[in-house]
Design a protein around this motif. Structure first.
Motif, PDB file in Angstrom:
ATOM      1  N   GLY A 116      35.841  47.178 -34.236  1.00 10.51           N
ATOM      2  CA  GLY A 116      35.900  47.530 -32.825  1.00 10.51           C
ATOM      3  C   GLY A 116      35.876  49.033 -32.604  1.00 10.51           C
ATOM      4  N   LYS A 117      36.094  49.425 -31.361  1.00 10.12           N
ATOM      5  CA  LYS A 117      36.123  50.836 -30.989  1.00 10.12           C
ATOM      6  C   LYS A 117      37.565  51.239 -30.720  1.00 10.12           C
ATOM      7  CE  LYS A 117      31.453  50.810 -29.102  1.00 10.12           C
ATOM      8  NZ  LYS A 117      31.126  49.522 -29.746  1.00 10.12           N
ATOM      9  N   ILE A 118      37.893  52.490 -31.042  1.00 10.39           N
ATOM     10  CA  ILE A 118      39.278  52.927 -30.905  1.00 10.39           C
ATOM     11  C   ILE A 118      39.325  54.438 -30.727  1.00 10.39           C
ATOM     12  CG2 ILE A 118      39.730  53.298 -33.367  1.00 10.39           C
ATOM     13  CD1 ILE A 118      42.456  51.789 -32.855  1.00 10.39           C
ATOM     14  N   ASN A 119      40.349  54.900 -30.032  1.00  8.98           N
ATOM     15  CA  ASN A 119      40.604  56.333 -29.863  1.00  8.98           C
ATOM     16  C   ASN A 119      41.768  56.739 -30.757  1.00  8.98           C
ATOM     17  OD1 ASN A 119      38.818  56.934 -27.407  1.00  8.98           O
ATOM     18  ND2 ASN A 119      40.063  55.238 -26.645  1.00  8.98           N
ATOM     19  N   PHE A 120      41.623  57.870 -31.442  1.00  7.97           N
ATOM     20  CA  PHE A 120      42.686  58.395 -32.290  1.00  7.97           C
ATOM     21  C   PHE A 120      43.212  59.702 -31.708  1.00  7.97           C
ATOM     22  CE2 PHE A 120      40.195  56.135 -35.704  1.00  7.97           C
ATOM     23  CZ  PHE A 120      41.144  55.145 -35.936  1.00  7.97           C
ATOM     24  N   LEU A 121      44.528  59.815 -31.654  1.00  6.05           N
ATOM     25  CA  LEU A 121      45.186  61.045 -31.230  1.00  6.05           C
ATOM     26  C   LEU A 121      46.123  61.487 -32.349  1.00  6.05           C
ATOM     27  CD1 LEU A 121      46.069  59.989 -27.566  1.00  6.05           C
ATOM     28  CD2 LEU A 121      44.331  61.660 -28.238  1.00  6.05           C
ATOM     29  N   VAL A 163      44.498  53.925 -29.642  1.00  7.24           N
ATOM     30  CA  VAL A 163      44.388  53.134 -28.414  1.00  7.24           C
ATOM     31  C   VAL A 163      42.980  52.565 -28.303  1.00  7.24           C
ATOM     32  CG1 VAL A 163      44.665  53.111 -25.913  1.00  7.24           C
ATOM     33  CG2 VAL A 163      46.016  54.709 -27.297  1.00  7.24           C
ATOM     34  N   ARG A 164      42.887  51.264 -28.075  1.00 10.49           N
ATOM     35  CA  ARG A 164      41.591  50.630 -27.855  1.00 10.49           C
ATOM     36  C   ARG A 164      41.067  51.010 -26.463  1.00 10.49           C
ATOM     37  NH1 ARG A 164      39.521  48.884 -32.692  1.00 10.49           N
ATOM     38  NH2 ARG A 164      41.098  47.732 -33.880  1.00 10.49           N
ATOM     39  N   PRO A 165      39.748  51.190 -26.317  1.00 10.18           N
ATOM     40  CA  PRO A 165      39.181  51.592 -25.021  1.00 10.18           C
ATOM     41  C   PRO A 165      39.539  50.664 -23.869  1.00 10.18           C
ATOM     42  CG  PRO A 165      37.544  51.848 -26.743  1.00 10.18           C
ATOM     43  CD  PRO A 165      38.716  51.147 -27.372  1.00 10.18           C
ATOM     44  N   GLU A 166      39.637  49.362 -24.142  1.00  7.34           N
ATOM     45  CA  GLU A 166      39.936  48.409 -23.070  1.00  7.34           C
ATOM     46  C   GLU A 166      41.386  48.481 -22.608  1.00  7.34           C
ATOM     47  OE1 GLU A 166      40.195  46.060 -27.005  1.00  7.34           O
ATOM     48  OE2 GLU A 166      38.975  47.665 -26.131  1.00  7.34           O
ATOM     49  N   LEU A 195      30.991  45.026 -17.880  1.00  4.60           N
ATOM     50  CA  LEU A 195      32.026  46.052 -17.869  1.00  4.60           C
ATOM     51  C   LEU A 195      31.399  47.438 -17.789  1.00  4.60           C
ATOM     52  CD1 LEU A 195      31.883  47.273 -20.990  1.00  4.60           C
ATOM     53  CD2 LEU A 195      33.163  45.223 -21.504  1.00  4.60           C
ATOM     54  N   PHE A 196      32.260  48.416 -17.521  1.00  3.82           N
ATOM     55  CA  PHE A 196      31.855  49.818 -17.518  1.00  3.82           C
ATOM     56  C   PHE A 196      32.372  50.475 -18.796  1.00  3.82           C
ATOM     57  CE2 PHE A 196      31.579  48.805 -13.053  1.00  3.82           C
ATOM     58  CZ  PHE A 196      30.486  49.536 -12.621  1.00  3.82           C
ATOM     59  N   ASP A 197      31.481  51.171 -19.482  1.00  2.00           N
ATOM     60  CA  ASP A 197      31.835  51.918 -20.685  1.00  2.00           C
ATOM     61  C   ASP A 197      31.818  53.398 -20.317  1.00  2.00           C
ATOM     62  OD1 ASP A 197      32.011  51.806 -23.837  1.00  2.00           O
ATOM     63  OD2 ASP A 197      30.637  53.429 -23.336  1.00  2.00           O
ATOM     64  N   LEU A 207      37.939  60.734 -24.770  1.00  2.00           N
ATOM     65  CA  LEU A 207      38.472  59.397 -24.997  1.00  2.00           C
ATOM     66  C   LEU A 207      37.490  58.369 -24.460  1.00  2.00           C
ATOM     67  CD1 LEU A 207      42.169  59.982 -23.854  1.00  2.00           C
ATOM     68  CD2 LEU A 207      41.333  59.875 -26.210  1.00  2.00           C
ATOM     69  N   ARG A 208      37.339  57.283 -25.179  1.00  3.60           N
ATOM     70  CA  ARG A 208      36.453  56.188 -24.767  1.00  3.60           C
ATOM     71  C   ARG A 208      37.271  55.172 -23.985  1.00  3.60           C
ATOM     72  NH1 ARG A 208      31.985  54.285 -27.821  1.00  3.60           N
ATOM     73  NH2 ARG A 208      30.707  52.888 -26.529  1.00  3.60           N
ATOM     74  N   CYS A 209      36.728  54.721 -22.844  1.00  3.52           N
ATOM     75  CA  CYS A 209      37.409  53.741 -21.993  1.00  3.52           C
ATOM     76  C   CYS A 209      36.444  52.612 -21.657  1.00  3.52           C
ATOM     77  CB  CYS A 209      37.889  54.371 -20.683  1.00  3.52           C
ATOM     78  SG  CYS A 209      38.717  55.951 -20.849  1.00  3.52           S
TER      79      CYS A 209
END
Length: 238
Positions: A116-121, A163-166, A195-197, A207-209
């Motif tokens: 999947g897609k994910i954001n890393f901080l 955090v996952r984008p969704e 959906l909106f990416d 960040l990806r949402c």
């Protein structure tokens, strides 16, 4: 069983890609093998046919009850078809488990990023209580704090707040003061049908949402994001 009775008098060039896959599946199971290996069987099909064939393969596999090893680079395919997913890197098993466990509880950065897609901080645990932790975020000029319900790591431990984008909530108006809310700039917005990416930027950090809701904001406009503490996963950094 596989719905190809009407194809018996046709040549291979006279049947569709999906029908060819059914024929190949029938040839593979006719000898009642103990284990069935499917090596990227849907890679040459178009998107709609590939999606339909996933469910057909799953239904057939459950009918015949043969243990099946399914090799794929398509993460969605792996999630849909598998009772158990095995993630490998350079021939080594990194994590194995139910699809939900792999997605929501990845053991390390590689698995989290691969599935999947994910954001890393990047950051470090600032404080830890019984009900959660506070992580000090250090991403270039983006210096902030993020709250999480996770208590896996001790104070001072370097972590990736993931955090996952969704799981990023989008607001076009300023919200009441709560935890994990930041003003951001909308960098990109793509409509994918269901959906909106989007990509947003906060102090140089992108960040990806993803959201199923229509966002009435133009590229370059200021909006707000919120992340609920329960949706912040912590991954330790050695």
């Amino acid at each position: 069983m596989v719905g190809i009775e009407e194809l018996k008098d046709r040549l291979p060039s006279e049947i569709s890609g999906g029908q060819q896959q059914r024929v190949a599946f029938a040839r593979a199971i006719v000898y009642d093998p103990a284990v069935l290996l499917l090596d990227e069987p849907l890679s040459n099909l178009d998107a709609k046919l590939r999606e339909r064939m996933r469910f057909e393969i799953l239904e057939l596999q459950r009918k015949i009850g043969i243990t099946t090893v399914y090799v794929t680079h398509d993460q969605e395919e792996a999630m849909v078809l598998s009772d158990e997913v095995m993630v490998m890197d350079f021939g080594k098993v990194i994590q194995r488990g139910a699809p939900e466990d792999i997605y929501f509880e990845p053991h390390n950065e590689f698995v989290a990023d691969f599935i999947g897609k994910i954001n890393f901080l990047h950051g470090a645990v600032k404080s830890r209580r019984d009900d959660g932790s506070v992580v000090s975020i250090q991403e270039g000029s983006f210096q902030s704090e993020i709250h999480t319900t996770r208590t896996d790591y001790a104070e001072g431990q370097k972590v990736l707040a993931s955090v996952r984008p969704e799981n990023i909530i989008i607001y076009t108006d300023k919200q009441q003061e709560e935890v994990n809310i930041w003003p951001v700039r909308l960098v990109r917005k793509n409509f994918l049908g269901g959906l909106f990416d989007m990509v947003v930027e906060v102090n140089g950090k992108e960040l990806r949402c993803r959201t199923p809701f229509r966002v009435n904001a133009k590229i370059g406009s200021d909006i707000y994001i919120q992340i609920e503490p329960k949706d912040v996963l912590l991954i330790g950094i050695d």
